[in-house]
Design a protein around this motif. Structure first.
Motif, short mmCIF file in Angstrom:
data_model
loop_
_atom_site.label_atom_id
_atom_site.label_comp_id
_atom_site.label_asym_id
_atom_site.label_seq_id
_atom_site.Cartn_x
_atom_site.Cartn_y
_atom_site.Cartn_z
N ASP A 413 0.94 -1.17 0.02
CA ASP A 413 -0.04 0.19 0.08
C ASP A 413 0.77 1.39 -0.13
OD1 ASP A 413 1.10 -0.07 2.53
OD2 ASP A 413 -1.16 0.60 3.60
N PRO A 415 2.36 2.71 -2.52
CA PRO A 415 2.13 3.69 -3.52
C PRO A 415 0.92 4.56 -3.14
CG PRO A 415 2.89 1.64 -4.53
CD PRO A 415 2.78 1.43 -3.18
N TYR A 423 -4.97 3.08 -5.02
CA TYR A 423 -4.44 1.95 -5.96
C TYR A 423 -4.83 0.68 -5.45
CZ TYR A 423 -1.25 5.82 -7.96
OH TYR A 423 -0.83 6.94 -8.37
N GLU A 425 -4.31 -3.40 -5.02
CA GLU A 425 -3.28 -4.47 -4.87
C GLU A 425 -3.00 -4.93 -6.62
OE1 GLU A 425 -3.00 -7.12 -1.80
OE2 GLU A 425 -1.71 -8.48 -2.86
N VAL A 428 -1.04 -1.98 -8.51
CA VAL A 428 0.49 -1.97 -8.00
C VAL A 428 1.04 -3.22 -8.67
CG1 VAL A 428 1.69 -1.93 -6.30
CG2 VAL A 428 -0.28 -0.72 -6.10
N VAL A 464 7.31 3.43 -6.11
CA VAL A 464 6.07 4.26 -6.10
C VAL A 464 5.99 5.16 -7.45
CG1 VAL A 464 5.24 6.12 -4.98
CG2 VAL A 464 6.20 4.20 -3.64
N VAL A 467 4.69 3.06 -10.26
CA VAL A 467 3.29 2.97 -10.35
C VAL A 467 2.30 4.41 -10.59
CG1 VAL A 467 1.28 2.33 -8.53
CG2 VAL A 467 3.51 1.02 -8.85
N GLU A 471 0.07 4.81 -13.82
CA GLU A 471 -1.54 5.15 -13.48
C GLU A 471 -1.92 6.38 -13.99
OE1 GLU A 471 -3.96 3.04 -11.78
OE2 GLU A 471 -2.61 1.32 -12.69
#
Ligand SMILES: [Zn+2]
Lengths: 821, 369
Positions: A413, A415, A423, A425, A428, A464, A467, A471
């Protein structure tokens, strides 16, 4: 990184309707800033076709060789074309530009009569097609080229080139491989790895090699390629891509290594096998060793330089540039291709030491995938086989081994917490796997092993960012933290703000002058070697050799600004600046080396701060021309020494301090018109008219006045000011005129009057200074208005007169003053 | 004058006779009407309204009358006095009006003449915008931190996670103090102040660091060896990029107006991870130059966006270098060029104007509060 959209499409299944603009916008959002978008071949229009030379008639009556050729372009009849180049033969395939076509640069071709024949078009060189430098030579196409085909397509003349800025941490993206991977993330489409070919298998026949210094190179691969047809040149599609990427085509072997570097990110070097002597050894250079490099320059090597050597000595500066002695040439048949994994900082130091930046060195500095060397060599050898009929594997050597990649342990968790987006799991893990990481989940944490091409991924925060980036930063919401109560501006900040505003309100204009001064500035200002103003700090790398020092006083900068204003036709100029000056402090220890990874302890912190020289805040002002302008009301009033003392008092007021002037002789000031400003008995600055020698030296208007004060020495008073009683009883005003010896400072007389008058004296104002016939020689008269007032009663004339008499008596005693009747 | 209590015929007190009072009023009316100006009117006023004027003198006689006659006589005198006063006031008004029309007209001046007898001064516009920037953050609860211009390489590079071989340490990117092995440089950013603050205070930390910074670039239209930065740092529990975004967007709106558009791009800085660059919608073309060769924009090079600064989440290594536990605290940081921001905000096209010291530059922009 200049990225060809068509090349990119070789490795990523972009939908056909994705435009270059769209591609650029998506790559920007992934962190690759689009510096420019070029439409290569955008100004080219046909007809531009593949032709075959059927017949050549040599025209001999001219000063230079001229050919009249019959060229088949797939029409019923051949075209007659005049050509000045001679590097082609009957049967060759060439590019024919027909009348009406427009070549790069907007050159329009028409049929014209020349050398006694009508030339019905033109046979093109690489340069005319913007595909290379070669001017005199015609571009000869491979025999497989189809006569009559559109040459714009055959040559790949039209392409969209995206000039993308790759940040230094993303070395992998300095390649088509990396960019295609990013594009596949951007559009969520299939990626085909150009390094997906398998590496050769090492064997006994590879060129022998060893690594002596693994700190500079942990992996070296050498692939021998033999039997290259040295007469073959690079095909147009290859040179076109090199040119579009900003590289110059040279020869098939060199072009192929450059092409594979652009494609896979692995720089490689080609040695002429016939010129190598003995084992290749990787090591640091030895003192006194030199290397003549590919540019023909012989350079001394540094013992820190990593070098490639053979029995003859150094044959290449690692990752930077090869040596001339083993360079491949037009007659090279057998080649040893080298692909190494050099230490980034070692290459970086060599680049800087020898000032030799290059495409290869930049990639090594940013980190090359250690596992791509084998596939890249195979790819290069494959191209040499395909294009140059070479044997692609006549021996393969690998020495060293790449470092193990350590997994990064990260809370799944993390990120979401760091980025502020929920986000899942799955998201990620999906994103991390998408960029090539292997993830092993362990409860709420994961062990993430980055792929070999991502040496930049070292810590959870790096993951991080991946991601968040994939995203989309546009998903991040805007929120404001709950900030605990602040303390507002500090007292020194408030004092300096008030000061600047006070000076601006007083008619002075703030300017920002550079801190760089000449080596002789302090001397030209009249300071002596021992003065604090002469303790200058020197820059190791000044911008201008004429200004190697940092200012110790703000005045030189203000002099320059004043001169510039006067030079631009302004006459009445009042300037000020509030900034730091820098003073060399004798006996400063050098800054200690303090490790990172933890906070420095108190002793280390003290040692760091002890290395800093004095850098006090100063304020300074210069005044020239009229202080009060002339106008319809009458003449102006010229700025004089007193205006600068007045500025000092404005400064003092803003700083909550009281300064008193005293006659002084100092630095650039007129020795008879200079006041030292004292806080108590400490001199905190000077004001007055400049010395005429200084105004002449700095080319300033005559009688320019200046003031400079040390704000840190004045201090930033932080005590609430206490109110005094505002009495409402009527005052008694009495004038008093005192004759005093003219060497007695007015301030001394005023101090004595004030002291003698006692607490009934509310204010004192000097309204006249007189010297002349009505006084004895050596005397002057100071006339004051004294305002007396009692806080608790109406003061009588008798009481006020008594106080005045006491004031006169005190002035008489202290300064020899005599009451004038 | 008869004694007070002497019995006598009231008609024998001539001054109180109606005829006499009428005559006095009439005489005053004529006299006031004949006064040509305020001075003449003032001169004759005592004769008709003063203590020794006929009507006032007559009023004194009332006490001498028998009680039954006093009311009647008093009434007559008061009527006469009121009439006199009215006549006087009317004449005074008339003459005052005449004076106002004639004399004050003659004293008319040209009020459009230049009135300022002191040449104006001005703050440098960079000082003014820097104040505004600080004020925006102080209003949010931030403190304003400062530090030395000459810094140790530990504060300027090492603590900020700048690798030992990073090009930013080179002679072409940083001014080094002689001798270089003293380990001193002119700070290239105000970030060392962030390090100093983190070493001095424990979280929560919310600061901005404005100030002068130095890099060896020659002065040209867009570069200057001395420029100004404002950096921000927040270290607290639970801070995220969302807080960074919210804070910088608030800052941008306060500085450039509510309709400013911002784009966020991933980027790379040693000090932050993840890092982000906020771009501002071009102030000049508002993005209309993009893909529009007929309307090229010099300000954004027809990209539609202009780089404003750098930002990101404070790299946990930097927190560790300052003794702050990154598993407990997170932080965000940002840095903007004050000079660039001023250029955008005030439409300044050339850096030279900011550093040549021409008074016309500071004076022309002094309207900034
Ligand atoms: Zn624009």
């Amino acid at each position: 990184m200049r990225v060809s959209a068509s090349w990119l499409r070789d490795y990523v299944e972009l939908p056909a309707d994705v435009t270059a603009e769209h591609l650029g916008a998506r790559l920007i959002s992934l962190g690759f800033e689009l510096e420019g978008l070029h439409r290569a071949g955008g100004d080219v229009s046909g007809p531009l076709v593949v032709g075959q030379v059927l017949q050549i008639e040599e025209l001999t009556e001219f000063k230079k060789p001229i050919r009249y050729c019959q060229v088949d372009i797939g029409e019923p009849a051949p075209r007659g074309i005049v050509c000045g180049a001679v590097n082609f033969a009957v049967g060759d395939h060439v590019v024919v530009c027909l009348p009406g076509a427009v070549l790069p640069g907007g050159f329009e071709i028409s049929a014209r009569k020349t050398y006694g024949h009508v030339s019905d078009g033109m046979i093109c060189s690489a340069r005319e097609l913007a595909l290379g430098d070669e001017y005199g030579a015609i571009m000869v196409l491979p025999p497989s080229s189809k006569v009559g085909a559109d040459a714009i397509d055959v040559l790949g003349l039209r392409d969209d080139i995206l000039d993308l800025d790759v940040t230094p941490d993303r070395g992998y993206a300095d390649s088509m491989r990396g960019m295609a991977r990013e594009a596949s993330h951007a559009f969520d489409v299939e990626f085909r790895d150009p390094a997906g070919v398998s590496a050769p298998t090492p064997d006994e026949s590879g060129w022998p090699a060893s690594i002596q210094d693994v700190s500079g190179c942990d992996l070296l691969s050498l692939l021998t390629v033999t039997g290259l047809d040295s007469s073959t040149s690079s095909p147009p599609w290859l040179t076109g891509r090199l040119v579009h990427a900003g590289m110059r085509p040279i020869s098939l072997a060199v072009d192929v290594t450059n092409y594979v570097m652009l494609e896979t990110g692995q720089p490689m070097h080609a040695y002429d096998r016939a010129l190598l002597t003995g084992d290749i050894v990787i090591r640091r250079a030895r003192a006194g060793e030199r290397l003549t490099m590919l540019d023909g320059v012989d350079r001394p090597l540094d013992p820190d330089d990593m070098v490639v050597t053979d029995a003859s000595g150094p044959i290449g500066l690692a990752g930077v540039m090869g040596g001339a002695s083993t360079e491949i040439s037009g007659s090279t048949v057998d080649i040893v291709l080298e692909a190494a994994h050099w230490d980034p900082s070692s290459v970086s130091r060599s680049v800087r030491r020898h000032r030799l930046p290059s495409e290869a060195a930049r990639r090594f500095e940013r980190g090359v995938d250690p596992l791509v060397a084998g596939p890249a060599l195979a790819r290069a050898a494959g191209l040499l086989a395909e294009l140059g009929a070479a044997n692609p594997n006549a021996g393969y050597t690998v020495v060293g081994e790449p470092a193990e990649i350590a997994p990064i342990r990260m809370a799944i968790d993390l990120p979401a917490r760091i980025v502020g987006v929920d986000y899942t799991e799955d998201a990620v893990l999906g994103r991390l796997e998408q960029i090539g990481c292997a993830v092993r989940i362990d409860g709420r944490e994961g062990d993430v092993t980055p792929p070999s091409w991502r040496p930049d991924l070292l810590a959870p925060a790096d993951l991080v960012e991946e991601v968040a980036r994939l995203e989309g930063y546009d998903r991040i919401p805007a929120a404001l933290p709950v900030v605990p109560p602040g303390r507002g501006l500090s007292i020194s900040q408030r004092r300096r703000q008030t000061l600047a505003r006070s000076l601006a309100d007083d008619g002075l204009v703030e300017v920002l002058c550079y801190p760089f001064v000449g080596a002789d500035t302090v001397e030209r200002m009249g300071y002596a070697a021992g003065d604090p103003e002469a303790q200058s700090i020197r820059l190791a790398n000044p911008l201008a050799s004429t200004e190697p020092l940092l200012r110790t006083t703000l005045l030189p900068g203000l002099f320059g600004a004043l001169r510039r204003n006067v030079g631009r036709g302004l006459r009445d100029v009042a300037l000020f600046q509030i900034e730091c000056v820098y003073r060399r402090t004798a006996g400063l220890p050098p800054a200690p080396v303090v490790p990172v990874g933890r906070a420095p302890d108190a002793a280390e912190l003290a040692a760091l701060n002890a290395a800093l020289p004095a850098q006090p805040w100063h304020v300074a002002a210069v005044l020239a021309g009229d202080r009060e302008p002339r106008g319809w009301w009458g003449p102006g009033r010229r700025a004089d020494w007193s205006d600068t003392v007045a500025v000092a008092h404005v400064v003092a007021g803003a700083m909550g301090a009281r300064l008193s002037p005293r006659a002084a002789e100092h630095g650039p000031w007129h020795p008879g018109r200079c006041a030292a400003l004292l806080l108590g008995d400490v001199v905190v600055g000077h004001a007055g008219e400049l010395h005429p020698r200084v105004t002449a030296e700095f080319d300033l208007p005559a009688r320019t006045c200046a003031v400079e004060l040390d704000l840190d020495a004045i201090g930033y008073a932080d005590v609430p000011v206490q109110a005094s009683v505002i009495a409402s009883y009527p005052p008694v005003l009495l004038d008093v005129s005192l004759a005093v010896p003219d060497n007695v400072p007015a301030a001394a007389v005023q101090d004595a009057v004030r002291a003698g008058a006692g607490p009934l004296l509310e204010s004192i104002a000097l309204f006249d200074v007189y010297a002349g016939d009505r006084l004895a020689a050596g005397q002057r008269s100071l006339a004051y208005t004294l305002r007396f007032r009692a806080s608790d009663r109406t003061l009588t004339i008798e009481e006020a007169t008594a106080a005045r008499d006491a004031a006169v008596a005190r002035a008489s005693r202290d300064t020899g003053a005599v009451l004038r009747s | 004058m008869p004694a007070a209590n002497d019995p006598y015929d009231p008609k024998e007190v001539a001054a109180l006779a109606p005829d006499a009072l009428d005559a006095a009023v009439e005489a005053a009316r004529r006299a006031f009407a004949g006064a040509a100006d305020l001075e003449a009117l003032a001169a004759i006023r005592p004769a008709h309204l003063g203590d020794r004027s006929p009507v006032r003198l007559a009023k004194r006689e009332i006490g001498a009358l028998p009680p039954q006659a006093r009311a009647d006589a008093g009434k007559r005198v008061n009527v006469a006095l009121a009439a006199l006063t009215d006549v006087y006031a009317e004449r005074l008004r008339t003459l005052t009006r005449n004076r106002d029309e004639q004399v004050l007209d003659a004293e008319r001046v040209d009020v459009t003449l230049p009135a300022s007898r002191r040449a104006p001064g001005a703050l440098h516009p960079l000082t003014a915008i820097q104040r505004r920037m600080c004020e925006i953050f102080v209003a949010m609860g931030y403190d304003v931190a400062e530090g030395p211009h000459i810094e140790t390489t530990w504060f300027n590079f090492d603590a900020l996670n700048t690798p030992p071989d990073h090009p930013s340490r080179s002679l072409s990117d940083t001014f080094w103090i002689e001798p270089p092995d003293a380990g001193l440089v002119l700070r290239t950013e105000t970030s060392p102040v962030q390090i100093r603050t983190m070493l001095e205070r424990r979280p929560p930390i919310y600061i901005v660091c404005p100030g002068t910074v130095f890099r060896p670039d020659e002065l040209d239209a867009t570069h200057t060896p001395v420029f100004h930065q404002i950096e921000g740092l927040a270290v607290d529990e639970g801070l995220s990029m969302a807080h960074l975004r919210g804070t910088l967007e608030h800052f941008a709106r306060e500085l450039f107006g509510a309709d400013i558009a911002i784009r966020w791009r991933p980027h790379n800085f040693p000090f932050t991870e993840p890092s982000a660059e906020p771009d501002l919608r071009c102030f000049v073309c508002h993005g209309e130059s993009v893909g529009n060769p007929d309307r090229p924009c010099r300000t954004c090079k027809s990209e539609g966006w202009i780089e404003w600064g750098g930002s990101g989440m404070v790299n946990p290594r930097v927190l560790r270098n300052c003794g702050i536990d990154p598993t407990v605290y997170s932080g965000f940081a940002f840095g903007m060029g004050i000079d660039r921001s001023l250029m955008f905000r005030s439409g300044i096209e050339d850096m030279h104007d900011m550093f040549e010291g021409d008074v016309r530059f500071s004076l022309s922009l002094r309207g900034e509060p």
